[in-house]
Design a protein around this motif. Structure first.
Motif, PDB file in Angstrom:
ATOM      1  N   MET A 134      -7.968   0.869  -0.180  1.00 50.74           N
ATOM      2  CA  MET A 134      -8.808   1.806  -0.930  1.00 50.74           C
ATOM      3  C   MET A 134      -8.078   3.133  -1.108  1.00 50.74           C
ATOM      4  O   MET A 134      -8.103   3.741  -2.190  1.00 50.74           O
ATOM      5  N   LEU A 135      -7.422   3.582  -0.059  1.00 51.03           N
ATOM      6  CA  LEU A 135      -6.698   4.852  -0.104  1.00 51.03           C
ATOM      7  C   LEU A 135      -5.539   4.778  -1.097  1.00 51.03           C
ATOM      8  O   LEU A 135      -5.311   5.723  -1.868  1.00 51.03           O
ATOM      9  N   ALA A 136      -4.831   3.657  -1.104  1.00 55.61           N
ATOM     10  CA  ALA A 136      -3.710   3.504  -2.030  1.00 55.61           C
ATOM     11  C   ALA A 136      -4.185   3.512  -3.483  1.00 55.61           C
ATOM     12  O   ALA A 136      -3.568   4.141  -4.351  1.00 55.61           O
ATOM     13  N   ILE A 137      -5.292   2.835  -3.753  1.00 58.04           N
ATOM     14  CA  ILE A 137      -5.843   2.837  -5.103  1.00 58.04           C
ATOM     15  C   ILE A 137      -6.362   4.228  -5.456  1.00 58.04           C
ATOM     16  O   ILE A 137      -6.128   4.744  -6.559  1.00 58.04           O
ATOM     17  N   ARG A 188       0.804  -1.237   0.000  1.00 59.83           N
ATOM     18  CA  ARG A 188       0.000   0.000   0.000  1.00 59.83           C
ATOM     19  C   ARG A 188       0.825   1.269   0.000  1.00 59.83           C
ATOM     20  O   ARG A 188       0.590   2.161  -0.776  1.00 59.83           O
ATOM     21  N   GLY A 189       1.808   1.409   0.917  1.00 55.34           N
ATOM     22  CA  GLY A 189       2.692   2.566   0.878  1.00 55.34           C
ATOM     23  C   GLY A 189       2.017   3.895   1.143  1.00 55.34           C
ATOM     24  O   GLY A 189       2.427   4.928   0.616  1.00 55.34           O
ATOM     25  N   ILE A 190       0.979   3.896   1.987  1.00 58.53           N
ATOM     26  CA  ILE A 190       0.351   5.176   2.318  1.00 58.53           C
ATOM     27  C   ILE A 190       1.219   5.921   3.343  1.00 58.53           C
ATOM     28  O   ILE A 190       2.154   5.366   3.911  1.00 58.53           O
ATOM     29  N   PHE A 191       0.880   7.193   3.570  1.00 58.89           N
ATOM     30  CA  PHE A 191       1.585   8.008   4.564  1.00 58.89           C
ATOM     31  C   PHE A 191       0.741   8.022   5.837  1.00 58.89           C
ATOM     32  O   PHE A 191      -0.286   8.705   5.897  1.00 58.89           O
ATOM     33  N   PRO A 192       1.134   7.262   6.868  1.00 63.83           N
ATOM     34  CA  PRO A 192       0.249   7.044   8.018  1.00 63.83           C
ATOM     35  C   PRO A 192      -0.065   8.292   8.823  1.00 63.83           C
ATOM     36  O   PRO A 192      -1.140   8.390   9.414  1.00 63.83           O
ATOM     37  N   ALA A 193       0.844   9.273   8.852  1.00 61.94           N
ATOM     38  CA  ALA A 193       0.606  10.475   9.658  1.00 61.94           C
ATOM     39  C   ALA A 193      -0.229  11.516   8.920  1.00 61.94           C
ATOM     40  O   ALA A 193      -0.746  12.447   9.535  1.00 61.94           O
ATOM     41  N   VAL A 244      -6.424  11.334   5.194  1.00 60.67           N
ATOM     42  CA  VAL A 244      -6.865  10.692   3.955  1.00 60.67           C
ATOM     43  C   VAL A 244      -6.781  11.678   2.790  1.00 60.67           C
ATOM     44  O   VAL A 244      -6.255  11.352   1.719  1.00 60.67           O
ATOM     45  N   ARG A 245      -7.269  12.884   3.002  1.00 64.76           N
ATOM     46  CA  ARG A 245      -7.243  13.872   1.914  1.00 64.76           C
ATOM     47  C   ARG A 245      -5.811  14.212   1.518  1.00 64.76           C
ATOM     48  O   ARG A 245      -5.502  14.323   0.320  1.00 64.76           O
ATOM     49  N   GLU A 246      -4.933  14.370   2.490  1.00 61.56           N
ATOM     50  CA  GLU A 246      -3.530  14.685   2.175  1.00 61.56           C
ATOM     51  C   GLU A 246      -2.867  13.540   1.411  1.00 61.56           C
ATOM     52  O   GLU A 246      -2.073  13.773   0.491  1.00 61.56           O
ATOM     53  N   ASN A 247      -3.173  12.298   1.793  1.00 63.41           N
ATOM     54  CA  ASN A 247      -2.650  11.152   1.051  1.00 63.41           C
ATOM     55  C   ASN A 247      -3.112  11.199  -0.397  1.00 63.41           C
ATOM     56  O   ASN A 247      -2.329  10.968  -1.330  1.00 63.41           O
ATOM     57  N   LEU A 248      -4.386  11.498  -0.602  1.00 64.28           N
ATOM     58  CA  LEU A 248      -4.908  11.563  -1.959  1.00 64.28           C
ATOM     59  C   LEU A 248      -4.252  12.695  -2.751  1.00 64.28           C
ATOM     60  O   LEU A 248      -3.944  12.535  -3.939  1.00 64.28           O
TER      61      LEU A 248
END
Length: 237
Positions: free
Chosen positions: A144-147, A87-92, A95-99
């Motif tokens: 879902m966030l990664a996609i 996934r490689g999301i940014f945990p800190a 959700v909007r900032e990740n997108l």
């Protein structure tokens, strides 16, 4: 029409050869699945396509142009987005900032707003958690966030590396349903997946990768019915 092609690609990690002259084609509008056991070279293939690994030989073609030497971030600008294994999301980040991290390739502000609308339509749960830190989401929500982040760049082709890994069954069904919806919206999909049953069931075409070599290819239905594929990947003797 061939949108993305690998032609006779080999990749080494030091002295270890991970890919042995593989070739595959992803036509515009297709879902193409690449299946194989752990260590077969699936993630290496995806990283090579995304420009994150150097090729030892062979070429990567996109829209008829050789992009083998093109840097990864420039491939995103061209329309190739990778959702990586893990996934490689940014945990800190929220959700909007990740997108928003998926939008840097876009030149104008208007498409970014449209991209948010499209992602939130696909993933209403992300809209509900827009201000929540990515690291507090469940595994399925993080996928879902990664996609969603990959879709924010408005890709022509979406590379999905093991999207169902580690997910509960209800999330697996949901993720595969969303993959089909993304494809119906006109985005071509190359899917690497260990859940061969689900992946082949949705694939227009598929390849089997074994120890860095393509050993079988056909339609998703053909490989689902192949006795050797059934035994090796579907748990059916």
């Amino acid at each position: 029409m061939a949108l993305l092609e690998i032609k006779d690609v080999s990749v080494h990690y030091g002295r270890i050869q991970a890919l042995h002259g593989i070739s595959l084609t992803v036509n515009e509008g297709e879902i193409v699945t690449l299946i194989g056991a752990n260590g077969a070279g699936k993630t290496t293939t995806m990283r090579a396509l995304a420009g994150l690994l150097n090729l030892s030989s062979g070429s990567v073609m996109f829209e008829g142009e050789d992009i083998s030497k093109l840097a990864g971030h420039k491939r995103v600008v061209r329309g190739i987005s990778l959702t990586p294994e893990g996934r490689g999301i940014f945990p800190a980040m929220t959700v909007r900032e990740n997108l928003e991290m998926g939008t840097y390739a876009l030149k104008r502000r208007t498409p970014v707003d449209e991209s948010f609308d499209k992602v939130f339509d696909l993933f209403p749960r992300l809209k509900e958690r827009e201000a929540q830190a990515g690291g507090t989401l469940s595994g399925g929500e993080q996928q879902m966030l990664a996609i969603g982040r990959a879709l924010m760049g408005q890709p022509k082709v979406l590379l999905l590396d093991e999207p169902s890994m580690g997910l509960a069954p209800q999330f697996i069904r949901q993720i595969f349903s969303i993959i089909s919806q993304v494809n119906e919206q006109g985005i071509t999909v190359l899917l690497v997946e260990q859940n061969a049953n689900q992946a082949l069931g949705r694939a227009d075409r598929a390849y089997v990768l074994e120890t860095g070599r393509i050993t079988r290819t056909g339609s998703g239905a053909e490989l689902l019915a192949d006795p050797a594929v059934k035994e090796a990947y579907l748990g059916v003797a």
